[in-house]
Design an enzyme around this catalytic site. Structure first.
Site, PDB file in Angstrom:
ATOM      1  N   ASP A  86       0.815  -1.218   0.000  1.00  0.00           N
ATOM      2  CA  ASP A  86       0.000   0.000   0.000  1.00  0.00           C
ATOM      3  C   ASP A  86       0.853   1.274   0.000  1.00  0.00           C
ATOM      4  O   ASP A  86       0.645   2.152   0.828  1.00  0.00           O
ATOM      5  CB  ASP A  86      -0.891  -0.062   1.259  1.00  0.00           C
ATOM      6  CG  ASP A  86      -1.922   1.053   1.314  1.00  0.00           C
ATOM      7  OD1 ASP A  86      -2.432   1.445   0.254  1.00  0.00           O
ATOM      8  OD2 ASP A  86      -2.205   1.530   2.438  1.00  0.00           O
ATOM      9  N   TYR A 104      -6.575  -3.372  12.862  1.00  0.00           N
ATOM     10  CA  TYR A 104      -7.471  -2.293  12.398  1.00  0.00           C
ATOM     11  C   TYR A 104      -8.909  -2.502  12.874  1.00  0.00           C
ATOM     12  O   TYR A 104      -9.845  -2.318  12.113  1.00  0.00           O
ATOM     13  CB  TYR A 104      -7.379  -2.191  10.862  1.00  0.00           C
ATOM     14  CG  TYR A 104      -6.057  -1.596  10.428  1.00  0.00           C
ATOM     15  CD1 TYR A 104      -5.888  -0.223  10.363  1.00  0.00           C
ATOM     16  CD2 TYR A 104      -4.959  -2.406  10.149  1.00  0.00           C
ATOM     17  CE1 TYR A 104      -4.668   0.347  10.016  1.00  0.00           C
ATOM     18  CE2 TYR A 104      -3.737  -1.849   9.802  1.00  0.00           C
ATOM     19  CZ  TYR A 104      -3.592  -0.481   9.736  1.00  0.00           C
ATOM     20  OH  TYR A 104      -2.386   0.079   9.397  1.00  0.00           O
TER      21      TYR A 104
HETATM   22  C1  GCB Z   1      -1.391  -2.380   6.558  1.00  0.00           C
HETATM   23  C2  GCB Z   1      -0.096  -2.228   5.852  1.00  0.00           C
HETATM   24  C3  GCB Z   1       0.201  -0.800   5.471  1.00  0.00           C
HETATM   25  C4  GCB Z   1      -1.051  -0.141   4.958  1.00  0.00           C
HETATM   26  C5  GCB Z   1      -2.078  -0.154   6.070  1.00  0.00           C
HETATM   27  C6  GCB Z   1      -3.413   0.486   5.646  1.00  0.00           C
HETATM   28  O1  GCB Z   1      -1.656  -3.294   7.242  1.00  0.00           O
HETATM   29  O2  GCB Z   1       0.978  -2.778   6.547  1.00  0.00           O
HETATM   30  O3  GCB Z   1       1.219  -0.785   4.511  1.00  0.00           O
HETATM   31  O4  GCB Z   1      -0.827   1.150   4.482  1.00  0.00           O
HETATM   32  O5  GCB Z   1      -2.353  -1.460   6.422  1.00  0.00           O
HETATM   33  O6  GCB Z   1      -3.561   1.683   5.808  1.00  0.00           O
HETATM   34  O7  GCB Z   1      -4.248  -0.220   5.128  1.00  0.00           O
END
Ligand code: GCB
Length: 597
Positions: free
Chosen positions: A165, A473
């Site tokens: 990402d 998340y």
């Molecule tokens: C993750 C990744 C990171 C992304 C982030 C996101 O887990 O490690 O590179 O930018 O999520 O914001 O989705």
């Protein structure tokens, strides 16, 4: 023998010239450069700054998104003095390149985030101008780290499809130097530190390519000698040592000299921070004292310059991090320019240094794929895995050799979010952890950032880590917005499960965050509003504060950053606590209140 990766310096024995400036560049979409011998002169070039990430300099899609081979060329004058070795040092060329001098191939390198050097003493033309050309390639595949794929658009252009990402910035992204170093020279050094009472014992080892004597000397900041010893290895005792710490990042200087008949043949000066890092039970100890990591996952990323190092931007970032009360950052998802680590040494910041092993899941949006029922792409079950592992190993080696002497570097991260849910993943990673341990004489903790489907019941790799690092998340990709109460319950369930199997190890959060528009306010909150970002963090902190073995929180991300375009990203990832222009969102004040306490 690999060329030395020591950072350039100037003194009575060594010097360097910067080859940075305006170079020539030409894209080679049909890959005819080699056949047409573009190393003898680019037929139809344009000007390009070196260093730079080329993508955001131009106004055409074709240039910004260019993927494939591209060439660089410059000329430099080599003086007539051949009494010293001449070495070219490329601080980073992304992702791979062949290097030519006066039309002859002199070397190649795979991996876009660590330096490499080529000795040109025997092929450079002394007293003349020399042509230096590079064929660079920025394609992604399953063997490259970072991992991805390369597709062909309907108009025939190649396009990078990262399994990660962040934007696939590329080019000669860091400086190029012409080093002049003695024929018998210092190749590398490392130090191990033991504290004994008020004193410190510095065990050093210097690698040279000759047999002459080595002298090691340590000086205080005001130039007083703190210790000295003769020999390529040995121990120097500093009495009443002043330690390097986050509140007092005191740096000694250390000077290694190769000496013959009382004359210096080579001399290499460096900074030395006297500190120890250990894990004890479920605590991370800095100089024997518990430390709680507060800070960020970052990117090297800014408008126009892409991933190029800019000293003003770096100072602004350190000042902002300090203002929020942070003490740590992870170099997600690749080793940064060396100057970041030098500044961290000076500012007293702790770094988790990460190798570019990201995208180890065959998915263009692994965060979404992993969330929706835990997609499994069998990434580590393929014929190309051994080649991937070789590149991974080389990148690890270059990163650890380059960064091991920075007191700021307290841990190495071996991966970001691979598929860890089947035994082949462990077979892949176990030898890399062993290798990293063998390279680092300080035996710093090793870790890797675990994706949300690497749960305690499924993950086959967490046991390899000295401390567990979670990217989570809850409240964003899982049960966001009005369902944040359910997110909290799920988060607690997962944490309870971790507590059961490894409450005896430290656990930190290497990522958690919510995309937030700097322009949106809403009462009551909605996802993407600044109010929601605050509520998201308050919920996450509530959970983290309930578990004693949590030793750190690195939020995602320090600032908004550029990604590949797509329906999940609004001209980039907006999880920044600061905007891409380095101005605070509301959450910056929340972090400051919490971390300054
Ligand atoms: C993750 C990744 C990171 C992304 C982030 C996101 O887990 O490690 O590179 O930018 O999520 O914001 O989705």
């Amino acid at each position: 023998m690999k060329e030395s990766l020591l950072y350039p310096c100037v003194n009575a024995c060594r010097s360097f010239a910067s080859l940075d400036g305006m170079w020539k560049m030409q894209f080679d979409p049909e890959q005819k450069g080699t056949e047409e011998k573009w190393q003898n002169g680019l037929p139809d070039s344009f000007m390009i700054p070196v260093p730079s990430s080329f993508a955001d300099l131009f106004t055409e899609h074709e240039k910004r998104d260019y993927c494939g081979d591209f060439w660089y060329e410059t000329k430099f004058f080599m003086d007539a003095d051949s009494s010293k070795r001449a070495v070219l040092r490329f601080c980073s060329v992304t992702h791979r390149c062949d290097v030519y001098l006066n039309g002859e191939k002199i070397g190649s390198h795979e991996g876009g985030f660590t330096p490499f050097a080529i000795d040109i003493s025997d092929c450079v033309r002394y007293g003349e101008r020399n042509r230096l050309s590079l064929r660079v390639n920025n394609e992604l595949n399953a063997m490259s780290i970072p991992c991805g794929s390369t597709s062909i658009l309907s108009d025939g252009r190649k396009i990078a499809k990262p399994y990660f990402d962040f934007f696939n910035y590329s080019g000669i992204q860091r400086s190029v130097y012409l080093l002049r170093i003695p024929h018998e020279s210092i190749i590398d050094y490392d130090t191990e530190i033991e504290l004994s009472g008020k004193d410190a014992e510095i065990r050093y080892r210097v690698e040279t390519d000759g047999e002459n004597e080595v002298i090691a000397e340590i000086f205080t900041k005001d130039g007083k000698k703190a210790g000295e010893r003769t020999g390529k290895e040995g121990t120097i005792r500093i009495q009443d040592a002043r330690l390097w710490d986050i509140d007092d990042p005191y740096l000694y200087s250390v000077v290694f000299r190769i000496v013959k008949d009382g004359q210096d043949i080579d001399k290499y000066p460096a900074k030395l921070g006297v500190r120890t890092v250990r894990i004890s039970g479920n605590r991370i100890l800095l100089n024997g004292k518990e430390i709680y990591l507060k800070g960020y996952g970052k990117h090297e990323d800014f408008e126009v310059i892409g991933r190029t190092f800019n000293p003003s931007l770096a100072v602004r970032d350190f000042e902002l991090m300090k203002w929020t009360g942070a003490n740590c950052f992870r170099t997600s998802h690749y080793p940064y320019a060396e100057e970041w680590y030098q500044l961290a040494d000076e500012y007293g910041f702790l770094i988790i240094d990460e190798v570019p092993a990201v995208g180890m899941m065959r998915s263009l949006m692994n965060f979404a794929a992993a969330g929706a029922g835990g997609k499994d792409t069998r990434f580590f079950v393929s014929d190309t895995v051994s080649l991937l592992q070789e590149n991974h190993r080389n990148a690890l080696e270059e990163m650890i050799i380059r960064d091991k002497n920075h007191p700021s570097v307290i841990a190495f991260s071996i991966f970001n979010e691979p598929e860890t849910t089947y035994p082949e993943a462990r077979e892949y990673f176990a030898p890399l952890f062993d290798f990293a341990k063998s390279l680092d004489v300080q035996k710093r903790p090793l870790t890797g950032a675990l994706l949300l489907n690497s749960t305690p019941d499924k993950c086959c790799c967490y046991e390899l880590c000295d401390f567990i690092s979670l990217n989570r998340y809850y409240g964003w990709y899982i049960s966001g917005g009005s369902d944040i109460g359910e997110a909290e319950r799920m988060f607690r369930r997962e944490m309870d499960a971790w507590a059961e199997i490894c409450a005896d190890k430290p656990l930190i959060f290497t990522e958690f965050g919510a995309d937030t528009s700097a322009f949106e306010h809403k009462l009551p909150s909605v996802m993407w509003s600044q109010e929601y970002q605050n509520e998201y963090y308050e919920m996450n902190f509530r959970v983290m504060d309930s578990y004693d073995f949590v030793c750190g929180e690195l939020v995602w991300n320090f600032a908004d950053f550029q990604t590949t375009e797509g329906i999940m990203r609004v001209n980039g990832n907006k999880k920044g606590i600061f905007t891409r222009n380095r101005q605070p969102k509301d959450a910056a004040y929340l972090l400051r209140r919490r971390w300054k306490q």
